[in-house]
Design a protein around this motif. Structure first.
Motif, PDB file in Angstrom:
ATOM      1  N   MET A   1      21.306  30.025  13.408  1.00  0.00           N
ATOM      2  CA  MET A   1      21.309  29.904  11.959  1.00  0.00           C
ATOM      3  C   MET A   1      22.268  28.807  11.544  1.00  0.00           C
TER       4      MET A   1
ATOM      5  N   THR B   1      22.986  34.017   1.684  1.00  0.00           N
ATOM      6  CA  THR B   1      21.837  34.851   2.007  1.00  0.00           C
ATOM      7  C   THR B   1      20.996  35.121   0.753  1.00  0.00           C
TER       8      THR B   1
ATOM      9  N   SER C   1      17.818  40.054   2.493  1.00  0.00           N
ATOM     10  CA  SER C   1      17.845  40.633   3.835  1.00  0.00           C
ATOM     11  C   SER C   1      17.301  42.050   3.777  1.00  0.00           C
TER      12      SER C   1
ATOM     13  N   ALA D   1      16.350  38.323   7.544  1.00  0.00           N
ATOM     14  CA  ALA D   1      17.301  37.629   6.669  1.00  0.00           C
ATOM     15  C   ALA D   1      16.766  36.242   6.344  1.00  0.00           C
TER      16      ALA D   1
ATOM     17  N   VAL E   1      18.319  32.777   4.729  1.00  0.00           N
ATOM     18  CA  VAL E   1      19.634  32.204   4.431  1.00  0.00           C
ATOM     19  C   VAL E   1      19.496  30.723   4.093  1.00  0.00           C
TER      20      VAL E   1
ATOM     21  N   LEU F   1      23.817  39.569   2.698  1.00  0.00           N
ATOM     22  CA  LEU F   1      23.436  40.022   4.034  1.00  0.00           C
ATOM     23  C   LEU F   1      23.925  41.455   4.226  1.00  0.00           C
TER      24      LEU F   1
ATOM     25  N   GLN G   1      28.148  37.238   3.094  1.00  0.00           N
ATOM     26  CA  GLN G   1      27.438  35.969   2.965  1.00  0.00           C
ATOM     27  C   GLN G   1      26.634  35.920   1.668  1.00  0.00           C
TER      28      GLN G   1
ATOM     29  N   LEU H   1      24.997  35.045  -1.931  1.00  0.00           N
ATOM     30  CA  LEU H   1      24.266  33.884  -2.424  1.00  0.00           C
ATOM     31  C   LEU H   1      24.970  33.263  -3.621  1.00  0.00           C
TER      32      LEU H   1
END
Length: 394
Positions: free
Chosen positions: A8, A260, A263, A274, A276, A349, A360, A362
């Motif tokens: 990732m 993210t 998820s 997930a 991302v 996430l 993580q 957004l």
């Protein structure tokens, strides 16, 4: 174009500075240590608090009231929520103005009478609208933008007494038990009020929050994630249909997102899915079990369909940009269980432990989220209050 990748993409987006996009709310504190603001201030109604609790309020003697009119500007994309409330006799007689399905809804209780009326133009178009409420006994009148009117007439069998005592006004909440309302609605309003003139009163309003959140000067439809939280749904509310599975559609400028996007995970199991965004590399990485897909092309819409035996990813309705992953019990153990008893998180996430609600987060705007062709209302999720469910800074 989608390519399989080994890991990732990493990287962090510097926190978006919105100082020039927002109007702050100035105020001072009263003798009880509560912050006070002018009734004409610009107020964001969707601030973090008990969702029925008023954001700001005042209490005055009725002898101080010299006008029967209140007016203010309202701007929102939210179709439902509380705008303002007023009462006398410590809540025995009350008035509530809210939106439901985008339409103004007035509910009034006076003596032995109780009435509700909804109508007029839809107000959740993101434009500023001027609303005026006046009491011309026995009528209560709501006027929108100087022309559209709703008129409610009320007559009570009780003897009309000369009004005395106290008057209470509140923005963004109510001061009575919500069960007393004729029409129930979700109270949280992602919207702003400004230029309030409340019964010609000049006294300051008391603020229930430590600080008032600002309003963005310009907004667009969507759900804004500032990088501090997520919204969680139970996957059981999205049952997988035998013929078409579960279709999820996301709209937005993915090149401007970081973190993210969403998820999926069941308690006690490994992360199933997930999506991302990496703002540094301008890549969107999709992780599905042990598989990883990197999407490098610029796109504004992503359609992800979960079926019993297949995962399909489509960019901008371009069939040439379609990726499919076969699903079997060996390739995705626990897949069916996750859809029956898992969680879907938008904006973060889901963690490995059940009490780890996310990471993580957004940063960015999802202009539209749909599941099975229907708009996903984040107000129905368990969500962090920093998320604006219906508007993004433009």
């Amino acid at each position: 174009m989608a390519v399989f990748c080994k890991s990732m993409a990493g990287g962090l987006l510097l926190t978006l500075s919105l100082t020039l996009l927002r109007w702050g709310v100035e105020g001072q504190r009263n003798t009880r240590g509560k912050k006070e603001v002018s009734g004409g201030a610009t107020i964001y109604l969707g601030q973090d608090r008990d969702i029925w609790r008023p954001l700001i309020h005042i209490t005055v003697n009725l002898s101080e009231v010299s006008s029967i009119k209140s007016s203010f500007d309202l701007r929102t994309f939210d179709p439902e929520g509380i705008v303002f409330y007023g009462d006398t006799k410590n809540g025995e007689d009350w008035f509530i103005l809210s939106l439901k399905d985008g339409l103004p809804l007035m509910q009034i209780s006076r003596g032995d009478s109780r009435v509700s009326v909804a109508g007029g133009p839809k107000l959740n178009d993101g434009k500023w609208h001027t609303l005026e409420v006046s009491n011309q006994d026995p009528f209560v009148i709501l006027e929108v933008d100087g022309s559209n009117k709703m008129v409610v007439g009320m007559q009570s069998k009780e003897t009309v007494n000369v009004l005395s005592g106290e008057l209470r006004l509140a923005l963004g909440g109510i001061l009575i038990n919500k069960e007393k309302m004729i029409v129930q609605f979700e109270p949280h309003m992602d919207g702003c009020v400004r230029r309030g003139s409340w019964l010609n009163l000049s006294v300051p309003w008391e603020v229930e929050a430590e600080e008032l959140w600002p309003c963005y000067q310009n907004v667009q439809p969507g759900s804004y994630f500032p990088g501090t939280g997520l919204a969680i749904f139970n996957t059981s509310v999205f049952p997988m249909e035998a013929d078409r599975g579960v279709k999820t559609e996301l709209w937005g400028d993915f090149n401007k997102m970081d973190g993210t996007i969403f998820s999926i995970k069941a308690p006690g199991q490994k992360l199933m899915f997930a999506l991302v965004a990496n703002n540094n590399t301008k890549e969107i990485t999709l992780t599905f079990g042990e598989e990883k897909i990197c999407m490098k092309d610029t796109f504004k819409r992503l359609v992800i369909t979960f079926q019993t035996n297949l995962l399909k990813v489509l960019q901008d309705e371009d069939e040439s940009k379609t990726t499919t992953l076969p699903i079997s019990p060996g390739s995705q153990p626990g897949y069916s269980t996750t859809w029956r008893a898992g969680r879907l998180a938008v904006g973060g996430l889901l963690g490995e432990e059940e009490d780890n609600v996310g990471s993580q987060f957004l940063t960015g705007c999802l202009e539209k989220i749909q599941v099975q062709g229907k708009d996903l209302d984040l107000d129905l999720a368990v969500k962090h209050m920093s998320i604006s469910s219906h508007s993004c800074p433009a």
